[in-house]
Design a protein around this motif. Structure first.
Motif, PDB file in Angstrom:
ATOM      1  N   SER A  95      22.498 -39.724 -72.913  1.00  0.00           N
ATOM      2  CA  SER A  95      22.861 -38.559 -72.105  1.00  0.00           C
ATOM      3  C   SER A  95      21.693 -37.570 -72.006  1.00  0.00           C
ATOM      4  O   SER A  95      21.505 -36.939 -70.971  1.00  0.00           O
ATOM      5  CB  SER A  95      24.121 -37.878 -72.640  1.00  0.00           C
ATOM      6  N   THR A  96      20.898 -37.467 -73.068  1.00  0.00           N
ATOM      7  CA  THR A  96      19.705 -36.624 -72.980  1.00  0.00           C
ATOM      8  C   THR A  96      18.737 -37.187 -71.941  1.00  0.00           C
ATOM      9  O   THR A  96      18.221 -36.466 -71.087  1.00  0.00           O
ATOM     10  CB  THR A  96      18.996 -36.533 -74.349  1.00  0.00           C
ATOM     11  N   LEU A  97      18.521 -38.497 -72.029  1.00  0.00           N
ATOM     12  CA  LEU A  97      17.640 -39.147 -71.051  1.00  0.00           C
ATOM     13  C   LEU A  97      18.150 -38.900 -69.637  1.00  0.00           C
ATOM     14  O   LEU A  97      17.371 -38.591 -68.732  1.00  0.00           O
ATOM     15  CB  LEU A  97      17.564 -40.653 -71.318  1.00  0.00           C
ATOM     16  N   ALA A  98      19.462 -39.033 -69.445  1.00  0.00           N
ATOM     17  CA  ALA A  98      20.028 -38.853 -68.107  1.00  0.00           C
ATOM     18  C   ALA A  98      19.735 -37.454 -67.584  1.00  0.00           C
ATOM     19  O   ALA A  98      19.455 -37.274 -66.396  1.00  0.00           O
ATOM     20  CB  ALA A  98      21.527 -39.118 -68.131  1.00  0.00           C
ATOM     21  N   GLU A 157      25.432 -42.982 -67.549  1.00  0.00           N
ATOM     22  CA  GLU A 157      25.074 -41.604 -67.900  1.00  0.00           C
ATOM     23  C   GLU A 157      24.292 -40.941 -66.763  1.00  0.00           C
ATOM     24  O   GLU A 157      24.523 -39.777 -66.448  1.00  0.00           O
ATOM     25  CB  GLU A 157      24.248 -41.571 -69.192  1.00  0.00           C
ATOM     26  N   CYS A 158      23.375 -41.703 -66.160  1.00  0.00           N
ATOM     27  CA  CYS A 158      22.587 -41.142 -65.047  1.00  0.00           C
ATOM     28  C   CYS A 158      23.490 -40.834 -63.860  1.00  0.00           C
ATOM     29  O   CYS A 158      23.340 -39.801 -63.199  1.00  0.00           O
ATOM     30  CB  CYS A 158      21.493 -42.127 -64.616  1.00  0.00           C
ATOM     31  N   ALA A 162      24.236 -37.320 -61.906  1.00  0.00           N
ATOM     32  CA  ALA A 162      23.951 -37.172 -60.475  1.00  0.00           C
ATOM     33  C   ALA A 162      25.178 -36.677 -59.725  1.00  0.00           C
ATOM     34  O   ALA A 162      25.055 -36.081 -58.653  1.00  0.00           O
ATOM     35  CB  ALA A 162      23.485 -38.506 -59.897  1.00  0.00           C
ATOM     36  N   LEU A 163      26.363 -36.899 -60.281  1.00  0.00           N
ATOM     37  CA  LEU A 163      27.595 -36.513 -59.593  1.00  0.00           C
ATOM     38  C   LEU A 163      27.759 -35.005 -59.498  1.00  0.00           C
ATOM     39  O   LEU A 163      28.250 -34.496 -58.499  1.00  0.00           O
ATOM     40  CB  LEU A 163      28.821 -37.110 -60.292  1.00  0.00           C
TER      41      LEU A 163
END
Lengths: 251, 251
Positions: A95-98, A157-158, A162-163
């Motif tokens: 989630s951090t990466l996302a 997660e990405c 984006a949503l």
């Protein structure tokens, strides 16, 4: 949805996993799939797992020989790893990466996420090309995820990030992010400059460069900042040439 | 980890998906798998996908004939669905569901998550047995996830919630951020160094420092990075003192 995000599978071993990964990409709004030297690749084995819906993602996948080739034109590259020990510091959660990827994409970047082969994962050689690393949390008993399962978790997660589209205020356009190639050029130039002033040890400069690379990789380096840093390097090298000891001048 | 959470696969069609689901369960700390009237079930086809690690989850799976049988003894049951239209209101996202499940488990509950068959999903008959429904967000183009992929996404959210603290991958604790005082000390040192190598113009160095300050200010500079940059400055200044022209040495 995630138009400028690409999934890079580095030397995947099972075509079935490539098919499943293509389907996961489609599910999560990603249509760019890149295969680096896939092992035993067989479209006929991959196709059923991709299903008819994701056929175009699978068949449109770019196949290249090397990772640097795959990464051409991207502005940020993130690697996935199950190994979190040793020097691999600052490893992000999905989630951090996302969140980081979302930010990069919104600022006009082109982002690649690299997944290693099923059995071995990415080696240090490949992760050294990455701006950051990510690992998926698992139970102690089962630390190894199936390749396509890892893909779906990260993309999920990405996609979630984006949503939700928060308000982005106006203002002058930001400078474009630097490409991976520019970042590598900067690292080479920094290394040269830090060697010239004896900041890096001669015996293994690549190793001593690691913290420097890590530091600059975490920044979403813009083109104007790249120019600034390249200018500093040029000046250091000019200074050393103009004033340095004889031995240094010949470097 | 998620000892009182069970995954129920209702009439799964492909044994390979059952194997993959078993592996996903193990990855995310779940060891209770229940199969309701699996179609074409064949342990030999499921086993390779489970891998040796999750063999015990697969082979320990309870096989029953009906959903009510599977759900005996649970305190809460949640169904998964791709169909969000019509009367199916109040459908949760995976992370919302994970929050609800976490709360139930912490209060001593026993929770089951039911996944329907690959082709049809759960019908109203089965969802009527559920305390709540969940759907995984997908792109418009690819709304149908592979069964085991759906399992891993949902369990991943549950696993994240179950980890007491938010997941932080291994490695040493993060360095503390630098204070404003430290940042000012760094800027002064950088200015000194950039002046020494004639990168900054002598007439108005503060002005020429602005882009440099701006660049380093946007970074959440950590203490170890501060040390790294102070080290580079020290080295530049040492180099200039050792090798620079006379005038520079007196600065």
């Amino acid at each position: 949805m995630l138009d400028e995000l690409a999934v890079v599978l580095f030397r995947p071993k099972f075509p079935e996993n490539v098919g499943s990964a293509a389907r996961a990409c489609l599910n999560m709004g990603v249509d760019k799939l890149i295969l680096v030297a896939p092992q035993n690749f067989d479209l006929d084995k991959a196709r059923p797992l991709a299903t008819a819906h994701a056929k175009h993602v699978l068949e449109g996948a770019r196949i290249v020989d090397t990772l640097p080739e795959a990464l051409e034109g991207f502005t940020a590259v993130f690697g996935t790893t199950a190994r979190t020990g040793g020097w691999r510091k600052g490893i992000m959660s999905p989630s951090t990466l996302a969140g980081v990827i979302d930010e990069r994409l919104r600022s006009g970047g082109r982002v690649a996420i690299v997944f290693g082969p099923e059995d071995k994962g990415l080696t240090n050689e490949e992760t050294s090309l990455c701006s950051g690393l990510m690992t998926i949390p698992t139970s102690r008993e089962g630390t190894s995820l199936n390749l396509a399962q890892a893909v779906v978790v990260v993309l999920y997660e990405c996609f979630k990030k984006a949503l939700d589209k928060p308000f982005t205020p106006g203002g002058p356009p930001e400078e474009r992010p630097t490409t991976v190639q520019e970042q590598e050029a900067l690292f080479a130039n920094l290394q040269e400059s830090l060697l010239a002033i004896d900041f890096l040890k001669d015996d293994n400069p690549d190793y001593w460069m690691l913290p420097v690379r890590r530091f600059f990789s975490k920044i979403n380096l813009k083109r104007n900042e790249f120019n600034l840093l390249m200018g500093v390097c040029r000046q250091i090298q000019w200074f050393v040439r103009a004033h340095g000891p004889k031995g240094t001048q010949d470097r």
